[in-house]
Design an enzyme around this catalytic site. Structure first.
Site, mmCIF file in Angstrom:
data_model
loop_
_atom_site.group_PDB
_atom_site.id
_atom_site.type_symbol
_atom_site.label_atom_id
_atom_site.label_comp_id
_atom_site.label_asym_id
_atom_site.label_seq_id
_atom_site.Cartn_x
_atom_site.Cartn_y
_atom_site.Cartn_z
ATOM 1 N N ASP A 12 -7.640 42.569 55.193
ATOM 2 C CA ASP A 12 -8.256 41.942 56.377
ATOM 3 C C ASP A 12 -9.388 40.989 56.003
ATOM 4 O O ASP A 12 -10.347 40.817 56.761
ATOM 5 C CB ASP A 12 -8.784 43.003 57.364
ATOM 6 C CG ASP A 12 -7.727 44.023 57.709
ATOM 7 O OD1 ASP A 12 -6.577 43.601 57.939
ATOM 8 O OD2 ASP A 12 -8.038 45.223 57.742
ATOM 9 N N GLY A 39 -1.212 42.962 59.479
ATOM 10 C CA GLY A 39 -0.941 41.646 60.057
ATOM 11 C C GLY A 39 -1.936 40.612 59.587
ATOM 12 O O GLY A 39 -3.095 40.921 59.322
ATOM 13 N N HIS A 40 -1.456 39.413 59.417
ATOM 14 C CA HIS A 40 -2.328 38.283 59.095
ATOM 15 C C HIS A 40 -2.534 37.480 60.375
ATOM 16 O O HIS A 40 -1.568 37.059 61.005
ATOM 17 C CB HIS A 40 -1.664 37.365 58.081
ATOM 18 C CG HIS A 40 -1.510 37.978 56.724
ATOM 19 N ND1 HIS A 40 -2.408 38.843 56.186
ATOM 20 C CD2 HIS A 40 -0.571 37.806 55.783
ATOM 21 C CE1 HIS A 40 -2.020 39.186 54.966
ATOM 22 N NE2 HIS A 40 -0.897 38.574 54.703
HETATM 23 P P1 GDP Z 1 -5.788 39.070 56.689
HETATM 24 O O1 GDP Z 1 -4.846 40.223 56.875
HETATM 25 O O2 GDP Z 1 -6.485 39.101 55.365
HETATM 26 O O3 GDP Z 1 -5.123 37.770 56.953
HETATM 27 O O4 GDP Z 1 -6.930 39.219 57.784
HETATM 28 P P2 GDP Z 1 -6.771 39.599 59.322
HETATM 29 O O5 GDP Z 1 -5.969 38.599 60.010
HETATM 30 O O6 GDP Z 1 -6.367 41.009 59.466
HETATM 31 O O7 GDP Z 1 -8.289 39.548 59.799
HETATM 32 C C1 GDP Z 1 -9.053 38.391 59.745
HETATM 33 C C2 GDP Z 1 -9.614 38.117 61.131
HETATM 34 O O8 GDP Z 1 -10.743 37.277 61.021
HETATM 35 C C3 GDP Z 1 -8.657 37.379 62.038
HETATM 36 O O9 GDP Z 1 -8.866 37.773 63.348
HETATM 37 C C4 GDP Z 1 -9.043 35.921 61.842
HETATM 38 O O10 GDP Z 1 -8.721 35.097 62.947
HETATM 39 C C5 GDP Z 1 -10.523 36.036 61.698
HETATM 40 N N1 GDP Z 1 -11.148 35.026 60.831
HETATM 41 C C6 GDP Z 1 -10.675 34.518 59.665
HETATM 42 N N2 GDP Z 1 -11.597 33.702 59.101
HETATM 43 C C7 GDP Z 1 -12.677 33.707 59.932
HETATM 44 C C8 GDP Z 1 -13.963 33.103 59.872
HETATM 45 O O11 GDP Z 1 -14.315 32.407 58.944
HETATM 46 N N3 GDP Z 1 -14.820 33.385 60.899
HETATM 47 C C9 GDP Z 1 -14.479 34.196 61.941
HETATM 48 N N4 GDP Z 1 -15.371 34.404 62.890
HETATM 49 N N5 GDP Z 1 -13.262 34.775 62.032
HETATM 50 C C10 GDP Z 1 -12.391 34.546 61.028
#
Ligand code: GDP
Length: 426
Positions: A12, A39-40
């Site tokens: 995440d 999930g991404h």
């Molecule tokens: P992943 O599994 O590593 O892709 O990560 P997730 O999708 O589970 O969680 C990342 C969350 O942080 C998602 O809701 C993204 O939209 C959000 N996100 C990603 N980068 C940023 C950022 O730089 N700032 C903020 N506020 N949210 C972000």
């Protein structure tokens, strides 16, 4: 060029948003491990998406997205994911999406056994997402998996299912659950398999051709270092290898071709599920960070455990990934803090250490904090280091030095354009 984009921490970290961004420079994006148990999240001009299986390069025209051999794939779930993305206006055809014929299938009986085992464990449950991932990987290593390509040969499917279904029924009887039949299992495989057939192929051949043609290939991780089956916080890990070293195997491409590893590291910590989490915040402090960061699981909606940036765990993560550079994500989330806690060492039974421990030692670890000045201002519109307040730059420099790899990107918001690229000198 072959690049792995991997998670440094517990998952995440924002891998999805970085793959969506960086895939602009790539021809192929391959998921190399895991299933639909995480999930991404991607936010771009098409909207907001939580992709469980499909690689985050799917939004880029001309990019081929591949589900690699190292994955376990729930055929019903991938069919639904394809249909949902098509419904939202995305084009998904064999031109931009393929599935490895050698990936293991995650079947309904895997989901069922995941449920039954978590229920049996009760309070001691492992915190599985109950989507069948651990039972599916277990079958793969037990050499009892049905592989994706098997659905293309209906005439031999029942013969392949005969020993597997017998084995599953022995287990199901042990749980006191209803038995399954070969006929219902074959029907599920063939129904979903016929939809997926045009996408199924020998993906290592595709990888070889792409590499020989000098195409740029990105390998996309599903989870972070600390959930790696071998080097993470076992047994609170995932059931596959998230490390970059496994990425070429899971994608079907020789390891010697790997040029670059981009480690995705979050500006603070979060963790889903059980296991030691040394920097964990509680009460109002946790609630404030969870709210600011929107820390709820993309696949499950579960509230994530949150905490301060953990230098000890992150440096271990950077080292084990062999990260050549880093993307620091969600820096904007820390804007509300007057002072920013950073865990710089662990205290284990009175002994201070900066080496990431395992097992019982990790359970006993207490965080040692330093506090850096907060930047207390909205940085979400900043697009270069010069535009960031000094306290934010100091925080970035501190982390870079502490974890031992250069920060190449910083993201300051969830949307594709909410980021900055750093000059190499930092
Ligand atoms: P992943 O599994 O590593 O892709 O990560 P997730 O999708 O589970 O969680 C990342 C969350 O942080 C998602 O809701 C993204 O939209 C959000 N996100 C990603 N980068 C940023 C950022 O730089 N700032 C903020 N506020 N949210 C972000």
């Amino acid at each position: 060029m072959l690049t792995a984009v991997v998670g440094v921490n517990w998952g995440d970290e924002g891998k999805g948003r970085m793959v969506d961004l960086l895939s602009r420079d790539y021809d192929v994006v391959v998921r190399y491990q895991g299933g639909n148990n995480a999930g991404h999240t991607v936010v771009n001009e098409y909207g907001k998406f939580a992709l469980n299986l499909i690689p985050c390069g799917i939004f880029r025209e001309g990019v081929l997205n591949v589900l690699g051999t190292g994955m376990v794939i729930d055929l019903e779930h991938i069919k639904n994911e394809i249909e949902e993305l098509r419904h939202r206006g995305l084009k998904i055809t064999p031109d931009n999406f393929r599935i490895s014929e050698k990936a293991a299938v995650c079947l309904p009986y895997h989901r069922l056994l995941d449920e039954l085992e978590e229920d049996r464990l009760g309070k001691g449950a492992q915190g599985s997402t109950r989507r069948g991932i651990a039972p599916a990987y277990s079958d793969k290593y037990y050499r009892k998996a049905i592989r994706v390509g098997d659905v293309l040969s209906p005439e031999t499917l029942e013969a392949k299912l005969l020993p597997v279904v017998g084995f599953k029924n022995a287990l199901l009887r042990g749980y006191g659950a209803a038995e399954i039949t070969i006929a219902e299992t074959a029907a599920w495989l063939l129904e979903n398999g016929s939809f997926l057939a045009p996408f199924i192929c020998n993906t290592e051949k595709l990888m070889d051709e792409a590499a020989e043609q000098g195409k740029n290939i990105m390998l996309e991780a599903q989870l972070g270092t600390l959930r790696d089956l071998d080097f993470g916080i076992y047994p609170y890990t995932t059931s596959s290898n998230a490390l970059a070293a496994y990425a070429p195997i899971g994608a079907g491409i020789p390891g010697r071709r790997l040029d670059r590893v981009i480690g995705i590291v979050k500006a603070y910590s979060s963790s889903v599920g059980g296991g030691p989490f040394t920097v964990e915040m509680t009460g109002d402090e946790a609630e404030a960070l969870r709210e600011a960061g929107g820390e709820y699981g993309a696949a499950t909606g579960r509230p994530r455990r949150v905490g301060a940036f953990d230098v000890v765990a992150s440096r271990f993560g950077v080292k084990m990934q062999g990260a050549s550079s880093l993307a620091l994500t969600k820096l904007d989330v820390l804007s509300y803090m007057d002072k920013i806690p950073v865990c710089v060492a662990y205290d284990i039974n009175g002994v201070r250490t900066t080496d990431f421990p395992t097992g019982d030692e990790l359970e006993a670890a207490k965080p040692v904090f330093e506090y850096l000045p907060g930047f207390c201002t909205d940085i979400s519109k900043c697009r270069s280091l010069d535009e960031l307040p000094k306290a934010a730059v100091d925080y970035v420099r501190f982390i870079e030095k502490a974890v031992g790899a250069p920060i190449e990107y910083i993201s300051v918001g969830p949307e594709r354009g909410d980021y900055m690229e750093l000059p190499k000198v930092l």
